[in-house]
Design a protein around this motif. Structure first.
Motif, PDB file in Angstrom:
ATOM      1  N   GLY B 198       0.885  -1.184  -0.039  1.00 43.79           N
ATOM      2  CA  GLY B 198       0.147   0.155  -0.095  1.00 43.79           C
ATOM      3  C   GLY B 198       0.864   1.315  -0.021  1.00 43.79           C
ATOM      4  O   GLY B 198       1.621   1.496  -0.757  1.00 43.79           O
ATOM      5  N   ASP B 199       0.626   2.319   0.846  1.00 40.31           N
ATOM      6  CA  ASP B 199       1.450   3.394   0.923  1.00 40.31           C
ATOM      7  C   ASP B 199       2.245   3.308   2.356  1.00 40.31           C
ATOM      8  O   ASP B 199       2.398   4.473   2.752  1.00 40.31           O
ATOM      9  N   ASP B 200       2.537   2.363   2.614  1.00 41.02           N
ATOM     10  CA  ASP B 200       3.614   2.286   3.761  1.00 41.02           C
ATOM     11  C   ASP B 200       4.714   2.944   3.490  1.00 41.02           C
ATOM     12  O   ASP B 200       5.241   3.114   2.541  1.00 41.02           O
ATOM     13  N   ALA B 229       4.727   1.539  -1.687  1.00 43.54           N
ATOM     14  CA  ALA B 229       5.210   1.464  -0.221  1.00 43.54           C
ATOM     15  C   ALA B 229       6.812   2.216  -0.723  1.00 43.54           C
ATOM     16  O   ALA B 229       7.196   2.236  -1.870  1.00 43.54           O
ATOM     17  N   PHE B 230       7.258   2.814   0.444  1.00 48.28           N
ATOM     18  CA  PHE B 230       8.466   3.390   0.479  1.00 48.28           C
ATOM     19  C   PHE B 230       9.573   3.294   1.486  1.00 48.28           C
ATOM     20  O   PHE B 230       8.884   3.052   2.584  1.00 48.28           O
ATOM     21  N   GLN B 255       8.513  -4.202  -5.947  1.00 50.65           N
ATOM     22  CA  GLN B 255       7.465  -4.575  -7.120  1.00 50.65           C
ATOM     23  C   GLN B 255       6.539  -3.395  -7.294  1.00 50.65           C
ATOM     24  O   GLN B 255       6.498  -2.554  -6.243  1.00 50.65           O
ATOM     25  N   GLY B 256       5.751  -3.262  -8.343  1.00 43.64           N
ATOM     26  CA  GLY B 256       5.054  -2.165  -8.803  1.00 43.64           C
ATOM     27  C   GLY B 256       5.774  -1.087  -8.595  1.00 43.64           C
ATOM     28  O   GLY B 256       6.689  -0.799  -9.128  1.00 43.64           O
ATOM     29  N   ARG B 257       5.028  -0.088  -7.971  1.00 46.23           N
ATOM     30  CA  ARG B 257       5.512   1.290  -7.937  1.00 46.23           C
ATOM     31  C   ARG B 257       6.352   1.558  -6.531  1.00 46.23           C
ATOM     32  O   ARG B 257       6.747   2.817  -6.417  1.00 46.23           O
ATOM     33  N   ALA B 258       6.745   0.542  -6.119  1.00 45.57           N
ATOM     34  CA  ALA B 258       7.348   0.975  -4.737  1.00 45.57           C
ATOM     35  C   ALA B 258       8.884   1.319  -5.067  1.00 45.57           C
ATOM     36  O   ALA B 258       9.449   1.439  -5.781  1.00 45.57           O
ATOM     37  N   VAL B 259       9.379   2.152  -3.923  1.00 44.60           N
ATOM     38  CA  VAL B 259      10.739   2.657  -4.056  1.00 44.60           C
ATOM     39  C   VAL B 259      11.482   2.282  -2.826  1.00 44.60           C
ATOM     40  O   VAL B 259      10.954   2.452  -1.610  1.00 44.60           O
ATOM     41  N   ALA B 260      12.727   1.744  -3.044  1.00 47.54           N
ATOM     42  CA  ALA B 260      13.399   1.386  -1.934  1.00 47.54           C
ATOM     43  C   ALA B 260      14.929   2.201  -2.158  1.00 47.54           C
ATOM     44  O   ALA B 260      15.341   2.582  -3.238  1.00 47.54           O
ATOM     45  N   ARG B 261      15.329   2.583  -0.920  1.00 50.67           N
ATOM     46  CA  ARG B 261      16.787   3.255  -0.928  1.00 50.67           C
ATOM     47  C   ARG B 261      17.541   2.706   0.136  1.00 50.67           C
ATOM     48  O   ARG B 261      17.170   2.454   1.150  1.00 50.67           O
TER      49      ARG B 261
END
Lengths: 246, 312
Positions: B198-200, B229-230, B255-261
């Motif tokens: 979701g938007d976690d 999620a970010f 996955q999907g539109r998730a963003v990780a840094r």
């Protein structure tokens, strides 16, 4: 009767055909071998039959149980009974062996998982809860892979170099599994460079440079192994030796 | 301490699937719901003082020197209503040469707007061995803001391992901030495994300062993110002494539109120290995925199984 038919299949990488007008039949309850030098197209053919990513665009047709597999995704092909064991099976960090086997098992019960492990010579008490990752040796991982296939009860089993990384004691378990598939009516397709593996099969296809160069009973194809696999001084470039194949 | 209904205790243990364990007499158990300490079952070697506050509780928790607590101490922090604030002030002293482990369950199964904040000061005494496993049980709506902060001190030759796990339910907002000081010969492991959807929003900031000779640190963050999620992960190891060793390992599947840094920071200030790091962010491994597809799993089930293995 053929369960799986390769009908004039051409697959290209760029302009180069890596499978070049292949036509073959694979029968239910029989063990087949694909042999040929590196780059001949054996694994490409297996990947194309399985429908893996990057192996779905080809000319001709692949027909399974009377229906074309064109446009059928890999997971649907698996649910219809086709599966593939890679030469180097993937490692799954943290995933217990029992969950890995259960994932594709026709009967996901504990008993069935244990039976599959026993069939490849792995003690379930030792291996059931081990992770399917780099803590398994190459041979152990390979046997877990065969166990997963046994539990899946497939109708077509593609096995890419099933003996690689397997020690001399364990190889008989792999051979037993191959014969078990056959006895249960499955179509087995072995990709191999090994004479003992070839001898598990009844029929063999010799590929070179993406073409089918010969086929027939093992007694016929075995001769190529006696001549270092291919009777050709220019493997994968047979056109340079026109006549050698005639 | 407020008198409480036994049903409240039952409900909170039931929410984490451990209702049958609440009656075990040989296990230290502390149950906190909102700002109420519902129950504390103690054994020799463990001392607890708890004060209820308007928005939470302040807990002084002591493992005495040389104490050996055989079974994991069970802590349960929860907010059962849809809304609420729980602020845990935790002062944890692990006595010299003692051994104990804690399993902390943080349960917010009905959360719509719940804030769970923990400010911990943790002292692990010389030669002590202490592990802390924190499992969060969240509902499907997210709706939880989790802000755990800890200042940790490890005495000489102490060992401390903390694992933070949130792999069921939605995260909501999470902001982890742990900082540890490590004396000679001590070992710290900081491990986080989180699934975001979701938007976690997830932020992890973990730091270990290897002050003493032969001190060691292992920081591992494994996250799987999907939808929108970010996550951002800052793992830092500073090494100041001879023989200090550290490793930072961050792996994130998006996955999907998730963003990780991921930002691993390695700060070495002594020639005899050695710190390494690795960070990998990407989609699910193609060969793993195709292997499971070739067993008949669809892509979602295959991905879930791969992530379950990685985070399990």
């Amino acid at each position: 009767m053929a369960l799986l038919e390769i009908r004039d299949v051409v697959m290209r990488l760029g302009e180069t055909p890596v499978l070049n007008h292949l036509t073959m039949e694979f029968w239910a309850g029989h063990v087949h071998a694909l042999v040929g030098p590196n780059g001949a197209g054996k694994s490409t053919l297996a990947n194309t039959i399985m429908g893996l990513f990057g192996y779905t665009a080809f000319e001709g047709d692949i027909v399974y149980d009377g229906e074309s597999l064109k446009g059928v995704p890999v997971d649907e092909r698996a649910r219809r009974g086709i599966t593939l064991a890679w030469q180097e099976p993937a490692r799954f960090q943290g995933l217990p062996v029992h969950k890995y086997i259960r994932a594709g098992a026709k009967d996901p019960s504990d008993d069935r998982v244990d039976q599959a492990l026993l069939k490849v010579g792995l003690d379930p008490r030792t291996y059931r809860d081990r992770a399917c990752d780099r803590t398994l040796s190459g041979g152990e991982r390979k046997r877990v892979e065969i166990a997963a296939l046994l539990a899946m009860e497939p109708r077509v089993v593609l096995m890419d170099e099933p003996d690689s990384g397997i020690d001399i004691q364990a190889i008989n378990h792999i051979f037993d599994a191959i014969q078990f598939f056959k006895q249960n009516g499955a179509t087995v397709i072995l990709i191999t460079h090994s004479l003992p593996v070839l001898q598990q099969a009844e029929h063999a296809f010799l590929l070179c440079n993406g073409r089918l160069r010969d086929k027939g009973p093992i007694s016929k194809i075995e001769n190529y192994f006696a001549e270092n696999c291919i009777m050709c001084a220019t493997p994968n470039e047979p056109e340079k030796r026109q006549g050698a194949w005639q | 301490m407020t008198l409480v209904d036994q049903n409240d205790i039952d409900a909170i243990w039931q929410s984490i699937g451990m209702a049958e364990h609440k009656h075990e007499d040989d296990v230290v158990k502390i149950t906190v719901s909102g700002n109420r300490v519902l129950g504390a079952h103690l054994l020799p070697g463990v001392e607890v003082d708890a004060d209820e506050k308007p928005d939470g509780v302040a807990v002084n928790f002591r493992i005495l020197d040389e104490a050996f607590i055989a079974k994991p101490i069970q802590l349960c922090f929860g907010v059962m209503p849809e809304t609420g604030m729980q602020h845990i002030e935790l002062n944890l002293n692990i006595g010299e040469n003692s051994r104990a482990s804690v399993v902390a369950h943080c349960t917010f199964p009905n959360a719509v707007d719940v804030v769970h904040r923990m400010d911990a000061v943790i002292n692990v005494g010389r030669g002590a061995c202490y592990s802390y496993f924190e499992r969060h049980v969240h509902g499907p709506a997210g709706g939880v803001t989790v802000v755990p902060k800890a200042k940790i001190h490890l005495g000489a030759d102490a060992r401390f391992k903390t694992e933070f796990e949130l792999i069921k339910g939605r995260v909501g907002v999470m902001d982890i901030d742990y900082e540890a000081e490590c004396e000679a010969g001590s070992v710290i492991e900081l491990i986080a495994r989180i699934i975001g959807a979701g938007d976690d929003r997830v932020k992890i900031n973990e730091t270990a300062h290897l002050r003493g000779e032969r001190s060691r640190a292992f920081l591992q963050s494994y996250l799987a993110l999907k939808h929108d999620a970010f996550a951002e992960v800052y793992n830092t190891v500073t090494a100041h002494a001879d023989g200090a060793k550290g490793h930072v390992d961050c792996k994130e599947i998006v996955q999907g539109r998730a963003v990780a840094r991921a930002v691993p920071i390695v700060d070495v200030r002594h020639p005899g120290a050695h710190v390494t790091h690795e960070a990998a962010i990407g989609s699910v491994d193609s060969k793993q995925l195709q292997t499971l597809l070739a067993r008949g799993l669809d892509e979602e089930a295959a991905t879930d199984l791969i992530i379950e293995g990685m985070l399990g």
